[in-house]
Design a protein around this motif. Structure first.
Motif, mmCIF file in Angstrom:
data_model
loop_
_atom_site.group_PDB
_atom_site.id
_atom_site.type_symbol
_atom_site.label_atom_id
_atom_site.label_comp_id
_atom_site.label_asym_id
_atom_site.label_seq_id
_atom_site.Cartn_x
_atom_site.Cartn_y
_atom_site.Cartn_z
ATOM 1 N N GLU A 44 0.705 -1.156 -0.006
ATOM 2 C CA GLU A 44 -0.114 -0.026 -0.102
ATOM 3 C C GLU A 44 0.789 1.222 -0.058
ATOM 4 O OE1 GLU A 44 -3.736 -1.683 2.390
ATOM 5 O OE2 GLU A 44 -2.450 -0.723 3.337
ATOM 6 N N ARG A 45 1.899 1.020 0.558
ATOM 7 C CA ARG A 45 2.899 2.246 0.601
ATOM 8 C C ARG A 45 3.847 2.286 -0.369
ATOM 9 N NH1 ARG A 45 3.892 4.339 6.803
ATOM 10 N NH2 ARG A 45 1.786 4.083 7.367
ATOM 11 N N GLY A 46 3.843 1.485 -1.271
ATOM 12 C CA GLY A 46 4.920 1.382 -2.397
ATOM 13 C C GLY A 46 6.300 0.962 -1.866
ATOM 14 N N ILE A 47 6.668 0.485 -0.692
ATOM 15 C CA ILE A 47 7.583 -0.066 -0.285
ATOM 16 C C ILE A 47 8.219 -1.050 -0.978
ATOM 17 C CG2 ILE A 47 9.249 -0.391 1.563
ATOM 18 C CD1 ILE A 47 7.294 1.223 3.395
ATOM 19 N N LYS A 48 9.404 -1.167 -1.760
ATOM 20 C CA LYS A 48 9.737 -2.604 -2.394
ATOM 21 C C LYS A 48 10.406 -3.405 -1.736
ATOM 22 C CE LYS A 48 9.097 -1.013 -6.827
ATOM 23 N NZ LYS A 48 8.207 -0.110 -6.555
ATOM 24 N N LYS A 53 15.588 -1.351 4.762
ATOM 25 C CA LYS A 53 15.803 -0.298 5.670
ATOM 26 C C LYS A 53 14.402 0.179 5.635
ATOM 27 C CE LYS A 53 18.340 3.760 6.517
ATOM 28 N NZ LYS A 53 19.159 4.974 5.989
ATOM 29 N N ALA A 54 13.644 0.656 4.891
ATOM 30 C CA ALA A 54 12.295 1.221 4.955
ATOM 31 C C ALA A 54 11.266 -0.019 5.604
ATOM 32 C CB ALA A 54 11.556 1.608 3.690
ATOM 33 N N LEU A 55 11.422 -1.284 5.354
ATOM 34 C CA LEU A 55 10.590 -2.323 5.775
ATOM 35 C C LEU A 55 10.684 -2.351 7.393
ATOM 36 C CD1 LEU A 55 10.879 -4.598 2.831
ATOM 37 C CD2 LEU A 55 8.833 -3.588 3.393
ATOM 38 N N ILE A 56 11.982 -2.301 7.523
ATOM 39 C CA ILE A 56 12.176 -2.469 8.937
ATOM 40 C C ILE A 56 11.708 -1.425 9.979
ATOM 41 C CG2 ILE A 56 14.342 -2.600 10.791
ATOM 42 C CD1 ILE A 56 15.922 -4.087 8.290
ATOM 43 N N ALA A 57 11.952 -0.174 9.243
ATOM 44 C CA ALA A 57 11.381 0.909 9.793
ATOM 45 C C ALA A 57 9.818 0.900 10.106
ATOM 46 C CB ALA A 57 11.910 2.249 9.277
ATOM 47 N N MET A 58 9.481 0.482 8.857
ATOM 48 C CA MET A 58 7.851 0.350 8.915
ATOM 49 C C MET A 58 7.295 -0.646 9.872
ATOM 50 S SD MET A 58 5.537 -1.365 5.877
ATOM 51 C CE MET A 58 5.572 -2.835 6.442
ATOM 52 N N ALA A 59 8.050 -1.858 9.853
ATOM 53 C CA ALA A 59 7.549 -3.093 10.962
ATOM 54 C C ALA A 59 7.871 -2.544 12.455
ATOM 55 C CB ALA A 59 8.585 -4.250 10.936
ATOM 56 N N ARG A 60 8.827 -1.442 12.601
ATOM 57 C CA ARG A 60 8.905 -1.082 13.893
ATOM 58 C C ARG A 60 7.729 -0.108 14.319
ATOM 59 N NH1 ARG A 60 15.378 -0.392 13.396
ATOM 60 N NH2 ARG A 60 15.938 -2.570 14.159
ATOM 61 N N ASN A 61 7.159 0.464 13.341
ATOM 62 C CA ASN A 61 6.277 1.463 13.683
ATOM 63 C C ASN A 61 4.653 0.736 13.208
ATOM 64 O OD1 ASN A 61 7.459 3.812 14.599
ATOM 65 N ND2 ASN A 61 8.636 3.456 12.718
ATOM 66 N N LYS A 101 11.976 -12.507 5.114
ATOM 67 C CA LYS A 101 13.396 -13.061 5.152
ATOM 68 C C LYS A 101 14.321 -12.085 5.684
ATOM 69 C CE LYS A 101 14.971 -12.139 0.455
ATOM 70 N NZ LYS A 101 15.296 -12.807 -1.011
ATOM 71 N N ILE A 102 14.101 -11.005 5.908
ATOM 72 C CA ILE A 102 14.600 -9.511 6.352
ATOM 73 C C ILE A 102 14.665 -9.919 7.987
ATOM 74 C CG2 ILE A 102 14.997 -7.246 6.645
ATOM 75 C CD1 ILE A 102 13.072 -6.970 4.061
ATOM 76 N N LYS A 103 16.053 -10.046 8.265
ATOM 77 C CA LYS A 103 16.420 -10.480 9.722
ATOM 78 C C LYS A 103 15.763 -9.515 10.906
ATOM 79 C CE LYS A 103 20.524 -10.968 12.551
ATOM 80 N NZ LYS A 103 21.742 -10.321 12.575
ATOM 81 N N ASN A 104 15.936 -8.115 10.481
ATOM 82 C CA ASN A 104 15.400 -7.293 11.538
ATOM 83 C C ASN A 104 13.763 -7.058 11.550
ATOM 84 O OD1 ASN A 104 17.693 -6.953 13.024
ATOM 85 N ND2 ASN A 104 18.329 -5.182 11.473
ATOM 86 N N VAL A 105 13.195 -7.392 10.420
ATOM 87 C CA VAL A 105 11.749 -7.522 10.453
ATOM 88 C C VAL A 105 11.171 -8.802 11.157
ATOM 89 C CG1 VAL A 105 9.727 -7.953 8.877
ATOM 90 C CG2 VAL A 105 11.560 -6.411 8.087
ATOM 91 N N ARG A 106 11.981 -9.701 11.076
ATOM 92 C CA ARG A 106 11.691 -11.032 11.789
ATOM 93 C C ARG A 106 11.749 -10.659 13.353
ATOM 94 N NH1 ARG A 106 10.524 -15.132 8.789
ATOM 95 N NH2 ARG A 106 10.244 -16.495 10.618
#
Ligand code: DC
Length: 226
Positions: A44-48, A53-61, A101-106
């Motif tokens: 929805e946010r167009g994050i690839k 980096k953007a995905l980790i920040a998104m997950a944290r928020n 598969k992104i470590k910090n998202v996990r």
């Protein structure tokens, strides 16, 4: 008490985990739904998927929650919005493994899953529950099925949800792709824990599988709910 159910997509984990939790009066925690909800937000946010980096920040928020309704269904809340239907779309399925598969998202998901699992007696299903999230789970199961059967089940499920443009071929491509990414990623890959009970569900009915799990639980943990 924590019961871990892992296995590849289409092995019947969520159906079985939901029914088993109901039978035991435990809370059902669908960890795949959490990764799917994050994936939906990224789309929805167009994050690839490659923009870690953007995905980790998104997950944290992101505020993720699982709500259990009176009729026993599970609602997935993404920042307070019910996305239970949207997270099943083929588009989410296509990208979810790349984001998972992104470590910090996990890492973000791991602490949430541990917190939810410890709150109440729970049945959790996913890929790394018995190996990483709850290596000390009271009981671990690994559900599997032949690839062709898993494709057939997932196809039926998506058709029943009324998803447009679903073919056996595109379901097979998606499943093969996710199997590969989920089992070869560096962080918490799909693996059968050494102490997990392996069940091949290819030729089993849903009640058969639930019965088998309840029987094993009763035998090994003294659970009286079987
Ligand atoms: O169970 P599912 O198909 O809804 O899961 C969607 C994706 O989420 C799956 O392809 C891999 C990922 N996943 C994961 O990496 N770890 C989990 N514990 C659960 C799911």
């Amino acid at each position: 008490m924590v019961i871990a159910i892992d296995g590849p997509a289409g092995a019947g984990k969520s159906t079985i985990a939901k029914l088993l939790a109901k039978k035991l009066r435990f809370t059902y925690i669908d960890t795949g739904a959490m990764y799917r909800a994050l994936t939906l937000k990224a789309i929805e946010r167009g994050i690839k998927p490659r923009n870690a980096k953007a995905l980790i920040a998104m997950a944290r928020n992101t505020a993720l929650d699982l709500a259990h309704t009176k009729d026993g269904s599970l609602r997935v809340l993404l920042d307070g919005r019910d996305v239970s239907a949207d997270i099943r779309s083929p588009c989410v399925s296509r990208f979810v493994s790349d984001i998972a598969k992104i470590k910090n998202v996990r890492k973000v998901m791991l602490s949430l899953q541990r917190r939810l699992g410890r709150e109440k007696d729970s049945v959790l299903d996913g890929r790394d529950i018995g190996t990483v999230v709850f290596p000390d789970a009271d009981k671990k199961f690994f559900l599997d099925a032949l690839f062709t059967e898993r494709v057939r089940r997932r196809y039926k499920e998506l058709k029943a949800l009324g998803m447009p443009g679903i073919t056996l071929k595109n379901v097979a491509v998606d499943l093969r792709n996710r199997d590969t990414i989920d089992s070869t990623r560096k962080c918490a890959p799909l693996r059968r824990a050494a102490d997990a009970v392996y069940i091949d569900t290819t030729k089993m009915t849903i009640p058969d599988v639930v019965h088998t799990l309840a029987h094993v639980l009763h035998r090994d943990t003294g659970s009286r709910h079987g």
